[in-house]
Design a protein around this motif. Sequence first.
Motif, mmCIF file in Angstrom:
data_model
loop_
_atom_site.group_PDB
_atom_site.id
_atom_site.type_symbol
_atom_site.label_atom_id
_atom_site.label_comp_id
_atom_site.label_asym_id
_atom_site.label_seq_id
_atom_site.Cartn_x
_atom_site.Cartn_y
_atom_site.Cartn_z
ATOM 1 N N SER A 149 22.750 31.360 32.443
ATOM 2 C CA SER A 149 23.800 31.732 33.268
ATOM 3 C C SER A 149 24.995 30.992 33.982
ATOM 4 O O SER A 149 26.052 31.549 33.646
ATOM 5 C CB SER A 149 23.087 32.954 34.579
ATOM 6 N N SER A 150 24.844 29.228 33.935
ATOM 7 C CA SER A 150 25.504 28.995 34.505
ATOM 8 C C SER A 150 26.841 28.353 33.527
ATOM 9 O O SER A 150 27.479 28.589 33.426
ATOM 10 C CB SER A 150 24.792 27.801 35.057
ATOM 11 N N ILE A 151 26.233 28.553 31.948
ATOM 12 C CA ILE A 151 27.379 28.417 30.936
ATOM 13 C C ILE A 151 27.987 29.851 30.566
ATOM 14 O O ILE A 151 28.940 29.093 30.515
ATOM 15 C CB ILE A 151 26.433 28.370 29.644
ATOM 16 N N ALA A 152 27.771 30.672 30.778
ATOM 17 C CA ALA A 152 28.198 32.077 31.238
ATOM 18 C C ALA A 152 29.592 32.183 32.531
ATOM 19 O O ALA A 152 30.488 32.760 32.018
ATOM 20 C CB ALA A 152 27.377 33.144 31.235
ATOM 21 N N ILE A 153 29.123 31.440 32.819
ATOM 22 C CA ILE A 153 30.107 31.188 34.363
ATOM 23 C C ILE A 153 31.288 30.252 34.651
ATOM 24 O O ILE A 153 31.867 30.553 34.506
ATOM 25 C CB ILE A 153 29.514 30.917 35.980
ATOM 26 N N VAL A 154 30.439 28.947 33.785
ATOM 27 C CA VAL A 154 31.918 28.108 33.190
ATOM 28 C C VAL A 154 32.643 28.987 32.269
ATOM 29 O O VAL A 154 33.883 28.508 32.393
ATOM 30 C CB VAL A 154 30.830 26.825 32.806
ATOM 31 N N VAL A 155 32.262 29.656 31.640
ATOM 32 C CA VAL A 155 33.443 30.043 29.938
ATOM 33 C C VAL A 155 34.015 31.232 30.647
ATOM 34 O O VAL A 155 35.763 31.359 30.854
ATOM 35 C CB VAL A 155 32.949 30.376 29.222
ATOM 36 N N GLY A 156 33.684 31.859 31.766
ATOM 37 C CA GLY A 156 34.503 33.587 32.410
ATOM 38 C C GLY A 156 35.058 32.694 33.125
ATOM 39 O O GLY A 156 36.520 32.962 33.296
ATOM 40 N N GLN A 157 34.904 31.256 33.839
ATOM 41 C CA GLN A 157 35.613 30.574 35.301
ATOM 42 C C GLN A 157 37.127 29.793 33.684
ATOM 43 O O GLN A 157 38.315 29.979 35.009
ATOM 44 C CB GLN A 157 35.249 29.186 35.561
ATOM 45 N N ILE A 158 36.410 29.485 33.149
ATOM 46 C CA ILE A 158 38.070 28.819 32.455
ATOM 47 C C ILE A 158 39.050 29.548 31.439
ATOM 48 O O ILE A 158 39.938 29.770 31.591
ATOM 49 C CB ILE A 158 37.210 28.078 31.016
ATOM 50 N N PHE A 159 38.011 30.957 30.804
ATOM 51 C CA PHE A 159 39.422 32.393 30.874
ATOM 52 C C PHE A 159 39.911 32.511 31.573
ATOM 53 O O PHE A 159 40.510 32.932 31.292
ATOM 54 C CB PHE A 159 38.105 33.315 30.302
ATOM 55 N N GLY A 160 39.294 33.243 32.482
ATOM 56 C CA GLY A 160 39.838 34.142 33.913
ATOM 57 C C GLY A 160 40.767 32.704 34.483
ATOM 58 O O GLY A 160 41.868 32.889 35.132
ATOM 59 N N PHE A 161 40.606 31.596 34.855
ATOM 60 C CA PHE A 161 41.788 30.929 35.435
ATOM 61 C C PHE A 161 42.660 30.487 34.126
ATOM 62 O O PHE A 161 43.920 30.802 34.539
ATOM 63 C CB PHE A 161 41.517 28.819 35.385
ATOM 64 N N ALA A 162 42.539 30.538 32.693
ATOM 65 C CA ALA A 162 43.696 30.545 31.377
ATOM 66 C C ALA A 162 44.308 31.483 31.562
ATOM 67 O O ALA A 162 45.723 31.401 32.000
ATOM 68 C CB ALA A 162 42.895 30.376 30.294
ATOM 69 N N VAL A 163 44.177 32.804 31.524
ATOM 70 C CA VAL A 163 44.835 34.100 31.579
ATOM 71 C C VAL A 163 46.052 34.427 33.425
ATOM 72 O O VAL A 163 47.093 34.785 33.201
ATOM 73 C CB VAL A 163 43.895 35.589 32.304
ATOM 74 N N VAL A 164 44.790 33.627 34.672
ATOM 75 C CA VAL A 164 45.884 33.374 35.679
ATOM 76 C C VAL A 164 46.972 32.637 35.411
ATOM 77 O O VAL A 164 48.660 33.387 35.983
ATOM 78 C CB VAL A 164 44.569 33.687 37.104
ATOM 79 N N THR A 165 46.831 31.414 34.772
ATOM 80 C CA THR A 165 47.537 30.348 34.559
ATOM 81 C C THR A 165 48.784 30.777 33.815
ATOM 82 O O THR A 165 49.988 30.237 34.225
ATOM 83 C CB THR A 165 46.936 29.192 34.584
ATOM 84 N N TRP A 166 48.569 31.587 32.565
ATOM 85 C CA TRP A 166 49.521 31.873 31.896
ATOM 86 C C TRP A 166 50.355 33.033 32.098
ATOM 87 O O TRP A 166 51.920 32.445 32.457
ATOM 88 C CB TRP A 166 48.659 32.629 31.159
ATOM 89 N N VAL A 167 49.638 33.962 33.333
ATOM 90 C CA VAL A 167 50.825 34.909 33.350
ATOM 91 C C VAL A 167 51.589 33.824 35.034
ATOM 92 O O VAL A 167 52.725 34.485 35.071
ATOM 93 C CB VAL A 167 49.883 35.837 34.296
#
Length: 543
Positions: free
Chosen positions: A188-206
């Motif tokens: 669960s913590s691994i999934a959270i970290v991966v989700g955080q990285i992906f979400g942060f990357a998308v927001v930063t990119w936009v």
Amino acid sequence: MHEALLLMGLLIVFAKVIEGIFKRFGLSAIVAYATSGVVLGPLTGLVEAGPEVDVVLGIGIFIFFFLIGLDELDVRGFVAAIRGRLFLASVLSVAISLLISLAVTTEVFFDLQLGLSFSEALALAGVLSLSSLGVVAKVLIDEGRLRDSVGVQIFTAVVIAELIALFVVGFSISDRVMTEHGHELEWSSIAIVVGQIFGFAVVTWVVSTRVLPRVIVLLYQILQVPQLSFGLLLGGLFLVVVAAEEVGLHGSLGALLFGAALSTLPYQVRHDIMPGMRGTAEGFFVPLFFASAGLHLSLDFTGLPPETIFALVLVPLAGKFAGAFISAYITRLQAPLATAAGLMAKGVAEIALLILLLQTGAIDQDVFSLLVLVMLGYILLTPLGISFALRRLGEAEPDLSEEGLPPSLDRFALEGLQVRDVLDESRMHPQQTLTVKAFAATWLLPEQHDYVVVAGEELAGIVSLSLLRYLPRREWEHTTLQRVLRHDTPYAYTDEFVEDALQRMIENALTVLPVADRETGTFVGSISSHEVIEMITLAAHGH
């Protein structure tokens, strides 16, 4: 405060002087900076890192990772390459290298008593598995192989491998941060970290690609403040770092993603909005940052057990080469030895990550010192190995096709090249009084889809073959080019960068642009995407 300023002043001045001396012998600036730290630190004891210096070094870490994202990461190239044998080979290469490196960073196979948690061991294995796009691109340019089939293959493989390894390191560091805050290492913590990285990357990119450039232009038009863009960009970087740490990621990962997002902007835009960033970084933060690596170097690593030194130096080296060669061989890539040599390249990012791991307490000073020396050896020797492997291949045919080329390959090949450098002002253009039939019979080229048309010596417009297809052939003999021209024609200017002219072609779905003198507005010729690529390739091969 005065003591901290004195120490930083000594480090910077000495580092730049040593850089000038080392440059005469063809040695890397990073080696010079690290050497200056060793001389002023462990050898003479003149400089010791303190809290004030560490604050500046912390800022330097974020700026440096921002520059890595800006200059080296090619996310578009990664996305474009997610298919076929080359992607599979790169993934296999990183996976094999990671697994073999984990054998020495964890206690599963060999207990070297490093005392690392799994997240720390994975981060260190990721650093040992990393490849350097910047080093590979420089060697390919020097050898004139950047655009031949083997060069494109090596370049693309390193693009993929570098991004995967950086993701592993970023994930591991962020997971370690979560673990320190009381979160257990589980799926669960691994999934959270991966989700955080992906979400942060998308927001930063936009925000970085869609919002920030428009805000900078708008504020500059309204406020007319000198160096506004530099201040906004630097302040934006620090805000991104804080935002990354607020969501549980390490600030360096936020800086890396911010730089990668801005790397997609046209060269001229990046050049204009960062007038002081590179000078500040290369004149102050980067020398100080890598000199600090020398300050923390210690010969105490010689007290490590011989088997630990042997394992940390040779096992990851063997694993990285084995992963690169085996994956290239299994997937039947062209020139597996040269591709493996390219994937072996290491640069400054590895040392920066080791400093980060040292500062976060993931590794101790002994391991840090040993691995920094190993990375300096890589920086000195791997370019020679890549050059040797490429020269064994002999001559190769250039790959002039646009399909399959990583987008950032143009960024390395066209760096600093202006339109006037590739413009042939003696080129003839069809007159607008020509009939479509006469034009088709005498002017069409197999690789060109758009043509600049003139009226006497002046620009008339552009004719595109895609539009001529809608004109019945029976009318070709009686229809002049003037009737089928596109008049709202974008220009290229002699003093702008070729990369920006190519970007404008892409944005306007054109393969050719008329060229004008910026001061007078006079039409002086045209450039096409195919001609630019061909001229660069021929120049790189010494023709």
